[in-house]
Design an enzyme around this catalytic site. Structure first.
Site, mmCIF file in Angstrom:
data_model
loop_
_atom_site.group_PDB
_atom_site.id
_atom_site.type_symbol
_atom_site.label_atom_id
_atom_site.label_comp_id
_atom_site.label_asym_id
_atom_site.label_seq_id
_atom_site.Cartn_x
_atom_site.Cartn_y
_atom_site.Cartn_z
ATOM 1 N N GLY A 102 0.855 -1.333 0.006
ATOM 2 C CA GLY A 102 0.016 0.077 -0.147
ATOM 3 C C GLY A 102 0.739 1.346 -0.085
ATOM 4 O O GLY A 102 0.171 2.544 -0.291
ATOM 5 N N ARG A 103 2.117 1.297 0.417
ATOM 6 C CA ARG A 103 2.973 2.597 0.491
ATOM 7 C C ARG A 103 4.436 2.033 -0.094
ATOM 8 O O ARG A 103 5.259 2.610 0.469
ATOM 9 C CB ARG A 103 2.818 3.141 1.590
ATOM 10 C CG ARG A 103 3.281 2.512 2.854
ATOM 11 C CD ARG A 103 3.268 3.183 3.951
ATOM 12 N NE ARG A 103 3.710 2.355 5.501
ATOM 13 C CZ ARG A 103 3.877 2.971 6.496
ATOM 14 N NH1 ARG A 103 4.116 4.147 6.716
ATOM 15 N NH2 ARG A 103 4.055 2.228 7.598
ATOM 16 N N LYS A 123 9.474 1.969 0.791
ATOM 17 C CA LYS A 123 8.593 1.998 1.996
ATOM 18 C C LYS A 123 8.322 3.651 1.886
ATOM 19 O O LYS A 123 9.390 4.255 1.956
ATOM 20 C CB LYS A 123 8.956 1.507 3.218
ATOM 21 C CG LYS A 123 7.750 1.756 4.286
ATOM 22 C CD LYS A 123 8.221 1.060 5.748
ATOM 23 C CE LYS A 123 7.286 1.123 6.737
ATOM 24 N NZ LYS A 123 7.682 0.040 7.930
ATOM 25 N N GLY A 136 0.179 6.660 1.221
ATOM 26 C CA GLY A 136 1.298 5.795 0.601
ATOM 27 C C GLY A 136 2.716 6.276 1.038
ATOM 28 O O GLY A 136 3.577 5.919 0.608
ATOM 29 N N ARG A 189 14.393 -1.111 1.595
ATOM 30 C CA ARG A 189 14.407 -2.318 2.430
ATOM 31 C C ARG A 189 15.042 -3.559 1.628
ATOM 32 O O ARG A 189 14.609 -3.876 0.591
ATOM 33 C CB ARG A 189 13.169 -2.728 3.135
ATOM 34 C CG ARG A 189 13.269 -3.937 3.894
ATOM 35 C CD ARG A 189 12.029 -4.491 4.410
ATOM 36 N NE ARG A 189 11.205 -3.652 5.307
ATOM 37 C CZ ARG A 189 9.698 -3.433 5.237
ATOM 38 N NH1 ARG A 189 9.296 -3.954 4.177
ATOM 39 N NH2 ARG A 189 9.323 -2.494 6.009
ATOM 40 N N ARG A 196 5.126 -13.142 1.202
ATOM 41 C CA ARG A 196 4.607 -13.328 2.859
ATOM 42 C C ARG A 196 3.786 -14.389 2.825
ATOM 43 O O ARG A 196 3.493 -14.949 1.924
ATOM 44 C CB ARG A 196 3.779 -11.953 3.026
ATOM 45 C CG ARG A 196 4.666 -10.892 2.912
ATOM 46 C CD ARG A 196 3.858 -9.280 2.687
ATOM 47 N NE ARG A 196 4.870 -8.119 2.140
ATOM 48 C CZ ARG A 196 4.932 -7.148 2.979
ATOM 49 N NH1 ARG A 196 4.438 -7.238 4.448
ATOM 50 N NH2 ARG A 196 5.794 -6.203 2.756
ATOM 51 N N ASP A 265 0.218 -11.210 7.145
ATOM 52 C CA ASP A 265 0.862 -10.461 6.027
ATOM 53 C C ASP A 265 2.503 -9.911 6.517
ATOM 54 O O ASP A 265 2.949 -9.248 5.706
ATOM 55 C CB ASP A 265 -0.027 -9.290 5.679
ATOM 56 C CG ASP A 265 -0.402 -8.379 6.650
ATOM 57 O OD1 ASP A 265 -1.197 -9.029 7.532
ATOM 58 O OD2 ASP A 265 0.040 -7.089 6.781
ATOM 59 N N ASN A 266 2.681 -9.840 7.774
ATOM 60 C CA ASN A 266 4.235 -9.499 8.119
ATOM 61 C C ASN A 266 5.087 -10.535 8.374
ATOM 62 O O ASN A 266 6.149 -10.305 9.305
ATOM 63 C CB ASN A 266 4.015 -8.699 9.543
ATOM 64 C CG ASN A 266 3.247 -7.439 9.120
ATOM 65 O OD1 ASN A 266 3.344 -6.682 8.128
ATOM 66 N ND2 ASN A 266 2.658 -6.767 10.127
#
Length: 485
Positions: A102-103, A123, A136, A189, A196, A265-266
């Protein structure tokens, strides 16, 4: 547009654009992602470049200029396609089918000098189809916190993503959990994979076992290559993922780290720690410690992390059962506790100065240590650092010498446990000769650095940035973390 058609890709004078980018994930097809455009920012100020990562990419830090980072990772020149990955996830136990990058997006994939494939993910790079009404963007404080978390965990021996760079972008942002307007940033990152648990959950939601198998084959081929030719590669993959996740959460627990938001999702499909939001390092040993202010019922509290990670692995069985046998996955998952306990015990013993001890000694020492830390409420990190700072061969002579020069002061009611702990530690040392005593001192020093990334430390560092635009405390803190001082 393919990578080969990307403008200035191969002939760029920017070393960061001339890297050997691969299209492994892109080649899977657009069932897994959407092509997106990066935001344009009014300002680009390089605040952090992780020169320690550049040699792994085959780059000389002396050759890569600050402007190269800004061009590649702030202005995003010369890189297409940019891919926002699709995924779902269980968030605080409830399924959410409205997720995805999303961002951020997958900027590119690079084969490093060690032969491993690494993902560059952004990110704070702008809106995507999955922004869900958000802007975002990433606050500068959020970027600072992630840089610090990744460096701290890496230098504590935790398998984690790293931040390659962070750039301030000059946008005012409004947030409910920060004084606003607040400053903005974008970061890159570097992780072992962008995929995921939730990536597989989305495919299961849409009943696409064909795409699930295609993605799983990709994961094994790229990130579990030693299993790719095995006849039972699918169940072996799941068994190894169980082991990786169990060992990862054991590393968190020994480090006193609370991730805070362990939604599926993490969770990385490679068993790596990433996606740092409202994390915290525990100030004192408290299994009920909650890092996220919105975790009202303590689902993701410090002490729940092992069971939550095990639960997430169990939920991953649902999308994988179209390919793997359910009973075989359950048999693999049954070993989670064994893997976790072995890793946790090994790491905690090292924090106590021992590479190995007999099982009865190790169990007794670890149990008494945890009991003391819980009842005394001394600083978790302070306790281990004080052990390293004050350790002496005299501890072997008399129990009264153990920790007698430290700043550890148990709360009333815990002094008896502390005395028992000192007596036990002294008793164990009696079995060691002088050479092994030296090894204990070295082990304590290696595994218990002075600098602990507690919230007051982070807030003090951020205050200097927010109020004075003074970045010196930030750089000094990173230097202390990296030098393990």
């Amino acid at each position: 547009m393919t990578l080969a058609e990307t403008p200035n890709y191969k002939n760029s004078s920017n070393p960061l654009l001339s890297l050997n980018y691969e299209s492994a994930l892109e080649s899977l097809g657009d069932d897994y992602y959407d092509e997106v455009a990066a935001a344009e920012f009014p300002q680009h100020i390089l605040r952090w470049r992780n020169d320690a990562l550049l040699p792994r990419l085959g780059l000389d830090p002396q050759v890569v200029k600050d402007e190269d980072f800004i061009t590649a990772f702030g202005q995003f020149q010369g890189r297409k396609p940019l891919l926002a990955l699709r995924y779902h996830g269980y968030q605080f136990g409830e399924y959410n089918g409205q997720l995805g990058d999303g961002r951020g997006f997958l900027y590119g994939q690079v084969r490093a000098t060690d032969g491993e494939l690494y993902d560059f993910g952004t990110k704070g790079s702008g809106r995507t189809p999955y922004s869900r009404g958000g802007d975002g963007m990433l606050t500068l404080k959020g970027g600072v916190r992630e840089v610090l978390a990744a460096e701290a965990l890496h230098h504590l021996g935790v398998r984690t993503s790293r931040c390659l760079t962070m750039i301030e972008t000059g946008l005012p942002l409004w947030r409910g959990d920060e004084p606003s307007p607040t400053r903005s940033s974008v970061m890159i990152r570097m992780s072992s994979s962008h995929i995921r648990f939730g990536t597989f959950e989305r495919l299961h939601y849409f009943q696409r076992p064909d795409l699930t198998k295609k993605l799983l084959d990709h994961v094994i081929e790229q990130y579990y290559r030693h299993l790719s030719s095995e006849q039972d590669k699918y169940v072996l993959f799941y068994a190894e993922l169980v082991k990786r996740v169990a060992e990862l959460v054991a590393q968190w627990m020994a480090a006193g780290f609370c991730h805070a938001v362990l939604n599926t999702d993490n969770m990385s499909i490679t068993g790596e720690s990433f996606d740092y939001g409202p994390y915290a390092f525990i100030p004192t040993y408290n299994p009920s410690f909650i890092a996220a202010y919105f975790d009202y019922y303590g689902r993701y509290c410090y002490g729940n992390q092992p069971s939550i990670c095990k639960l997430n692995l169990q939920m991953l069985q649902e999308p994988l059962k179209a390919i793997l046998d359910k009973d075989e996955m359950e048999a693999a998952l049954e070993r989670f506790d064994e893997y976790y306990q072995a890793e946790y015990s090994s790491l905690m013993l090292k924090r106590l100065g021992f590479v190995e001890l007999s099982y009865p000694q190790a169990a007794e020492l670890l149990n008494l240590t945890v009991e003391f830390l819980k009842d005394s409420q001394v600083g978790y990190h302070q306790f281990f650092y004080e052990m390293a700072r004050t350790f002496s061969s005299k501890w072997r002579d008399e129990p009264g010498f153990v920790m007698n020069n430290s700043d550890i002061v148990p709360v009333p009611g815990a002094s008896g446990i502390f005395d028992d702990w000192c007596i036990l530690y002294h008793k164990i040392l009696n079995d060691f000769d002088s050479d092994r005593i030296d090894v204990i001192a070295q082990t304590l020093a290696v595994h218990n650095p002075k600098t602990a990334l507690l919230r007051p430390v982070i807030e003090s560092t951020w205050k200097a940035i927010a109020q004075e635009d003074n970045w010196q405390p930030f750089y000094e803190l990173i230097q202390a973390i990296q030098s393990r001082k």
